[in-house]
Enzyme design. Structure first.
Site, PDB file in Angstrom:
ATOM      1  N   PRO A  88     -57.648  28.198 -67.586  1.00 43.27           N
ATOM      2  CG  PRO A  88     -59.454  28.513 -66.145  1.00 43.27           C
ATOM      3  CD  PRO A  88     -58.804  29.069 -67.359  1.00 43.27           C
ATOM      4  CD  GLU A 115     -67.025  32.352 -66.084  1.00 42.52           C
ATOM      5  OE1 GLU A 115     -67.052  32.909 -64.964  1.00 42.52           O
ATOM      6  OE2 GLU A 115     -66.658  31.174 -66.247  1.00 42.52           O
ATOM      7  NE  ARG A 157     -35.078  30.245 -61.844  1.00 46.25           N
ATOM      8  CZ  ARG A 157     -34.475  29.050 -61.921  1.00 46.25           C
ATOM      9  NH1 ARG A 157     -34.841  28.192 -62.860  1.00 46.25           N
ATOM     10  NH2 ARG A 157     -33.516  28.714 -61.090  1.00 46.25           N
ATOM     11  CG  ASP A 172     -33.795  25.251 -62.088  1.00 48.61           C
ATOM     12  OD1 ASP A 172     -33.315  25.832 -61.101  1.00 48.61           O
ATOM     13  OD2 ASP A 172     -34.142  25.830 -63.101  1.00 48.61           O
TER      14      ASP A 172
HETATM   15  N1  LIG Z   1     -53.130  29.784 -66.439  1.00 51.18           N
HETATM   16  C1  LIG Z   1     -54.085  29.713 -65.790  1.00 51.18           C
HETATM   17  C2  LIG Z   1     -55.186  29.517 -64.890  1.00 51.18           C
HETATM   18  C3  LIG Z   1     -56.389  30.214 -64.701  1.00 51.18           C
HETATM   19  C4  LIG Z   1     -56.979  31.347 -65.451  1.00 51.18           C
HETATM   20  C5  LIG Z   1     -56.287  31.926 -66.507  1.00 51.18           C
HETATM   21  C6  LIG Z   1     -56.876  32.922 -67.252  1.00 51.18           C
HETATM   22  C7  LIG Z   1     -58.174  33.360 -66.930  1.00 51.18           C
HETATM   23  C8  LIG Z   1     -59.059  34.304 -67.497  1.00 51.18           C
HETATM   24  C9  LIG Z   1     -60.240  34.299 -66.763  1.00 51.18           C
HETATM   25  N2  LIG Z   1     -60.080  33.377 -65.771  1.00 51.18           N
HETATM   26  C10 LIG Z   1     -61.120  33.069 -64.794  1.00 51.18           C
HETATM   27  C11 LIG Z   1     -61.831  31.799 -65.149  1.00 51.18           C
HETATM   28  C12 LIG Z   1     -62.001  31.431 -66.469  1.00 51.18           C
HETATM   29  C13 LIG Z   1     -62.709  30.253 -66.757  1.00 51.18           C
HETATM   30  N3  LIG Z   1     -63.198  29.478 -65.776  1.00 51.18           N
HETATM   31  C14 LIG Z   1     -63.033  29.835 -64.495  1.00 51.18           C
HETATM   32  C15 LIG Z   1     -62.357  31.007 -64.151  1.00 51.18           C
HETATM   33  C16 LIG Z   1     -58.856  32.789 -65.853  1.00 51.18           C
HETATM   34  C17 LIG Z   1     -58.260  31.803 -65.097  1.00 51.18           C
HETATM   35  N4  LIG Z   1     -57.054  29.612 -63.691  1.00 51.18           N
HETATM   36  N5  LIG Z   1     -56.305  28.586 -63.233  1.00 51.18           N
HETATM   37  C18 LIG Z   1     -55.173  28.484 -63.941  1.00 51.18           C
HETATM   38  N6  LIG Z   1     -54.187  27.522 -63.769  1.00 51.18           N
END
Ligand SMILES: N#Cc1c(-c2ccc3ccn(Cc4ccncc4)c3c2)n[nH]c1N
Length: 242
Positions: A88, A115, A157, A172
């Protein structure tokens, strides 16, 4: 291109074997290998996580399992690889990034859960290879697998021979910095809704102008940030007259 994905949920990546991507694998355009991170654990519980230093909610994925897994996966193929770690907290994954990844010989994806992955894993490999921490959007998922599906589809793609019509990728949304406009097909009238007459006119100049206008309108309404990001010479006089 070779793609490796390391995850504790290999089944999440099953869609990579379906449809367009499945055909790309079948025809040898794409080589995809999915690896179960737990294969590199040595304890009876196959533990991959532990409590975070400094306290806080949830668990963090332990570095030593990831290190053993990524060392083996990277050593399995001599092609230079880019390590991609969805998170995230990552840089936004964009169409431009998809094009850059499509030029890579090999991508290795590390799918975190809980996490996330101990930061030292990214730091360790960044000393010897390109490593990207990316995010597919401003919302929170439960793990990295869905993000890998998104990224792999967006990249695959773009590979020559994967899409039946190469013009599709060239035209696109985002290819010219704008969102695509509306699309229509038969019948001419559906539940009282008629196809815009210009699209049935055969006047290719007028059709191109109409499509450009609709793309500009849609982009200005839904993604004004994309309009602001256009290079100064991107809009011609006709565009500005809209
Ligand atoms: N790309 C992407 C992502 C992710 C994502 C990606 C990898 C992981 C691994 C673990 N988590 C859960 C988590 C971790 C930390 N904070 C909150 C939740 C993930 C989320 N969430 N939203 C996105 N746009």
């Amino acid at each position: 291109m070779r793609i490796d994905v390391v995850t504790i949920f290999p089944g999440y990546l099953a869609p990579l074997r379906e449809a367009l991507l499945g055909r790309a694998v079948g025809t040898g355009l794409l080589d995809i290998a999915v690896h179960d991170l737990r294969d590199w654990t040595h304890d009876v519980h196959q533990a991959v996580d532990d409590a975070p230093y400094g306290g806080g909610p949830g668990m963090v994925m332990r570095p030593h399992v990831w290190g053993e897994a990524l060392d083996d996966v990277l050593a399995a193929d001599p092609r230079p690889a880019r390590l991609v770690v969805p998170t995230p907290a990552g840089r936004p994954f964009t169409q431009a990034a998809a094009h850059a990844y499509a030029a890579q010989e090999r991508l290795v994806f590390a799918c975190g859960r809980y996490e996330g992955i101990d930061q030292r894993v990214v730091d360790h490999y960044a000393a010897s290879m390109p490593v990207d921490e990316i995010s597919i959007g401003d919302y929170v998922l439960v793990g990295g697998e869905v993000a890998v599906l998104v990224v792999v589809e967006a990249v695959a793609r773009l590979l020559p021979g994967v899409l039946g019509n190469p013009r599709s990728a060239a035209e696109d949304s985002f290819s010219d910095g704008l969102l695509e406009g509306p699309a229509y097909t038969r019948p001419e009238v559906w539940r009282g809704h008629a196809v815009p007459e210009v699209l049935r006119s055969g006047n290719h100049g007028a059709i191109a102008r109409w499509r450009r206008d609709r793309a500009l309108e849609r982009t200005a309404e839904r993604r004004p940030d994309l309009i602001a990001a256009l290079p100064p010479d991107a809009l011609d006089e006709a565009d500005r007259a809209l």
